[in-house]
Scaffold this motif. Structure first.
Motif, PDB file in Angstrom:
ATOM      1  N   SER A  11       0.856  -1.188   0.000  1.00 44.64           N
ATOM      2  CA  SER A  11       0.000   0.000   0.000  1.00 44.64           C
ATOM      3  C   SER A  11       0.889   1.233   0.000  1.00 44.64           C
ATOM      4  O   SER A  11       1.646   1.476   0.941  1.00 44.64           O
ATOM      5  CB  SER A  11      -0.898  -0.012   1.239  1.00 44.64           C
ATOM      6  N   LEU A  13       0.462   4.203   0.504  1.00 48.75           N
ATOM      7  CA  LEU A  13       0.265   5.224   1.537  1.00 48.75           C
ATOM      8  C   LEU A  13       1.495   5.291   2.459  1.00 48.75           C
ATOM      9  O   LEU A  13       1.791   6.334   3.032  1.00 48.75           O
ATOM     10  CB  LEU A  13      -0.980   4.844   2.344  1.00 48.75           C
ATOM     11  N   HIS A  36      -1.165  -1.116  -4.182  1.00 51.66           N
ATOM     12  CA  HIS A  36      -2.477  -0.704  -3.640  1.00 51.66           C
ATOM     13  C   HIS A  36      -2.421   0.812  -3.471  1.00 51.66           C
ATOM     14  O   HIS A  36      -1.547   1.350  -2.791  1.00 51.66           O
ATOM     15  CB  HIS A  36      -2.695  -1.432  -2.313  1.00 51.66           C
ATOM     16  N   ASP A  38      -4.323   4.183  -2.327  1.00 53.31           N
ATOM     17  CA  ASP A  38      -5.396   4.646  -1.443  1.00 53.31           C
ATOM     18  C   ASP A  38      -5.838   6.058  -1.778  1.00 53.31           C
ATOM     19  O   ASP A  38      -5.045   6.996  -1.711  1.00 53.31           O
ATOM     20  CB  ASP A  38      -4.909   4.618   0.017  1.00 53.31           C
ATOM     21  N   HIS A  70      -8.155   1.838  -4.260  1.00 50.78           N
ATOM     22  CA  HIS A  70      -9.117   1.737  -3.165  1.00 50.78           C
ATOM     23  C   HIS A  70      -9.719   3.125  -2.943  1.00 50.78           C
ATOM     24  O   HIS A  70      -9.038   4.026  -2.433  1.00 50.78           O
ATOM     25  CB  HIS A  70      -8.352   1.227  -1.926  1.00 50.78           C
ATOM     26  N   PRO A 147     -10.880   2.570   7.955  1.00 49.88           N
ATOM     27  CA  PRO A 147     -10.141   3.234   6.888  1.00 49.88           C
ATOM     28  C   PRO A 147      -9.756   4.665   7.242  1.00 49.88           C
ATOM     29  O   PRO A 147     -10.454   5.329   8.000  1.00 49.88           O
ATOM     30  CB  PRO A 147     -11.116   3.191   5.702  1.00 49.88           C
ATOM     31  N   GLY A 148      -8.653   5.120   6.683  1.00 50.77           N
ATOM     32  CA  GLY A 148      -8.237   6.517   6.869  1.00 50.77           C
ATOM     33  C   GLY A 148      -6.750   6.692   7.061  1.00 50.77           C
ATOM     34  O   GLY A 148      -6.187   7.671   6.580  1.00 50.77           O
ATOM     35  N   PHE A 149      -6.127   5.767   7.736  1.00 49.73           N
ATOM     36  CA  PHE A 149      -4.698   5.949   8.063  1.00 49.73           C
ATOM     37  C   PHE A 149      -3.965   4.608   8.040  1.00 49.73           C
ATOM     38  O   PHE A 149      -4.552   3.580   8.379  1.00 49.73           O
ATOM     39  CB  PHE A 149      -4.549   6.578   9.462  1.00 49.73           C
ATOM     40  N   GLY A 150      -2.691   4.679   7.672  1.00 49.52           N
ATOM     41  CA  GLY A 150      -1.844   3.502   7.757  1.00 49.52           C
ATOM     42  C   GLY A 150      -1.344   3.325   9.188  1.00 49.52           C
ATOM     43  O   GLY A 150      -1.539   4.191  10.038  1.00 49.52           O
ATOM     44  N   GLY A 151      -0.740   2.183   9.450  1.00 50.19           N
ATOM     45  CA  GLY A 151      -0.069   1.957  10.722  1.00 50.19           C
ATOM     46  C   GLY A 151      -0.969   1.610  11.893  1.00 50.19           C
ATOM     47  O   GLY A 151      -0.532   1.645  13.041  1.00 50.19           O
ATOM     48  N   ASP A 177      -6.898  -5.426   4.057  1.00 40.96           N
ATOM     49  CA  ASP A 177      -6.169  -4.156   4.071  1.00 40.96           C
ATOM     50  C   ASP A 177      -6.234  -3.581   5.480  1.00 40.96           C
ATOM     51  O   ASP A 177      -7.321  -3.340   5.999  1.00 40.96           O
ATOM     52  CB  ASP A 177      -6.869  -3.234   3.057  1.00 40.96           C
ATOM     53  N   GLY A 178      -5.041  -3.380   6.073  1.00 36.35           N
ATOM     54  CA  GLY A 178      -4.974  -2.750   7.386  1.00 36.35           C
ATOM     55  C   GLY A 178      -4.330  -3.657   8.418  1.00 36.35           C
ATOM     56  O   GLY A 178      -4.860  -4.723   8.738  1.00 36.35           O
ATOM     57  N   GLY A 179      -3.144  -3.249   8.888  1.00 40.75           N
ATOM     58  CA  GLY A 179      -2.462  -4.018   9.935  1.00 40.75           C
ATOM     59  C   GLY A 179      -1.990  -5.386   9.470  1.00 40.75           C
ATOM     60  O   GLY A 179      -1.798  -6.291  10.281  1.00 40.75           O
ATOM     61  N   GLY A 199       0.889  -1.911   4.038  1.00 41.41           N
ATOM     62  CA  GLY A 199       1.616  -0.657   3.878  1.00 41.41           C
ATOM     63  C   GLY A 199       2.831  -0.579   4.757  1.00 41.41           C
ATOM     64  O   GLY A 199       3.964  -0.845   4.334  1.00 41.41           O
ATOM     65  N   SER A 200       2.628  -0.218   6.029  1.00 45.20           N
ATOM     66  CA  SER A 200       3.783   0.051   6.889  1.00 45.20           C
ATOM     67  C   SER A 200       4.681  -1.168   7.043  1.00 45.20           C
ATOM     68  O   SER A 200       5.913  -1.032   7.038  1.00 45.20           O
ATOM     69  CB  SER A 200       3.331   0.585   8.249  1.00 45.20           C
TER      70      SER A 200
HETATM   71  C1  DX5 Z   1      -6.089   2.516   5.344  1.00 41.72           C
HETATM   72  C2  DX5 Z   1      -5.621   2.155   3.963  1.00 41.72           C
HETATM   73  C3  DX5 Z   1      -4.614   1.100   3.920  1.00 41.72           C
HETATM   74  C4  DX5 Z   1      -3.336   1.446   4.622  1.00 41.72           C
HETATM   75  C5  DX5 Z   1      -2.794   0.197   5.223  1.00 41.72           C
HETATM   76  O1  DX5 Z   1      -7.275   3.202   5.261  1.00 41.72           O
HETATM   77  O2  DX5 Z   1      -6.712   1.722   3.169  1.00 41.72           O
HETATM   78  O3  DX5 Z   1      -4.348   0.668   2.595  1.00 41.72           O
HETATM   79  O4  DX5 Z   1      -2.355   1.986   3.783  1.00 41.72           O
HETATM   80  O5  DX5 Z   1      -1.682   0.506   5.966  1.00 41.72           O
HETATM   81  P1  DX5 Z   1      -1.065  -0.518   7.013  1.00 41.72           P
HETATM   82  O6  DX5 Z   1      -0.690  -1.740   6.245  1.00 41.72           O
HETATM   83  O7  DX5 Z   1       0.089   0.231   7.557  1.00 41.72           O
HETATM   84  O8  DX5 Z   1      -2.128  -0.785   8.032  1.00 41.72           O
END
Ligand code: DX5
Ligand code: ZN
Length: 225
Positions: A11, A13, A36, A38, A70, A147-151, A177-179, A199-200
């Motif tokens: 991702s 992001l 991916h 975002d 996404h 949804p909204g932020f990575g990490g 998607d997410g964590g 992502g992270s």
């Molecule tokens: C969150 C995004 C994800 C995000 C995932 O709303 O849709 O794609 O980048 O980031 P991680 O893998 O760090 O949770």
């Protein structure tokens, strides 16, 4: 679990925005199956990210990369055609979007692109049942964070939803998607996911190639491969 091939999609992001093309190129060279992308509009979620011009620029830099978009926006019906025109390969629309979701999906499919519905952690599988029964979607993305932020930390609530989706519509691609990391990705794969967005975990890894390889292998093992 799924008999489908596992795909790993970093991702972007979590990429360095000042070095986006370089980081995305590095991810593809490290063995990613695609990227991916975002899109957040500051309304559907409280964050603003990337528009179609950025996708177009990325497409020019990486002509062959599979771009998985996404849309976390209030008007996916308005934005989906713009991302398709910019070079998206797959476009995913939140089932919770305050617009005609089926019509947005139909626009994506009629453009010859892969279309998918996304469900937030609090949204039940039944929210996509009509779309799946009518075969209006190719993929369901189960959010494993809000949804909204990575990490953010992985939410377990996605696992039973993946099992239910895999049981009811075995032909669907199921993404998460997410964590997602090696461990949580393997649990998602055991529950039925075949596409892992991360992502992270991937962008912060010292060796992204090793991290992608380990994530893929752990997921394959969890599927009995
Ligand atoms: C969150 C995004 C994800 C995000 C995932 O709303 O849709 O794609 O980048 O980031 P991680 O893998 O760090 O949770
Ligand atoms: Zn995402």
């Amino acid at each position: 679990m799924s008999t489908k091939t596992i795909q790993v999609l970093p991702s972007i992001l979590s990429a360095r925005m000042g070095h986006l093309a370089a980081d995305c190129g590095r991810a593809m060279e490290a063995g990613a199956d695609g990227l991916h992308f975002d899109v957040m509009d500051g309304h559907f979620v409280a964050n603003l990210t990337l528009g179609p011009d950025v996708l177009k620029a990325l497409r020019e830099e990486l002509p062959k990369a599979y771009l998985h978009v996404h849309l976390m926006v209030d008007r996916p019906d308005f934005y989906a055609p713009r991302f398709i025109e910019a070079g998206a390969d797959a476009v995913l629309v939140h089932a919770e979007s305050p617009c005609n979701v089926a019509s947005a999906l139909e626009t994506i499919r009629s453009a010859g692109k892969k279309c998918g519905a996304v469900i937030c952690p609090e949204t039940p599988v039944d929210a996509v049942a009509g779309l799946a029964d009518a075969k209006l979607i190719d993929e369901v993305l189960v959010m494993t964070v809000h949804p909204g932020f990575g990490g953010q930390a992985f939410l377990e609530s996605g696992l039973p939803k993946l099992q239910e989706l895999r049981r009811r519509w075995p032909w669907l691609d199921l993404s998460v998607d997410g964590g997602v990391n090696t461990q949580t990705g393997a649990r998602c794969a055991a529950a039925g996911a075949n596409i892992l967005g991360a992502g992270s975990f991937l962008f912060k890894a010292d060796d992204m190639g090793k991290a992608i390889g380990e994530m893929r292998r752990a997921a394959e093992v969890a599927c009995g491969g």
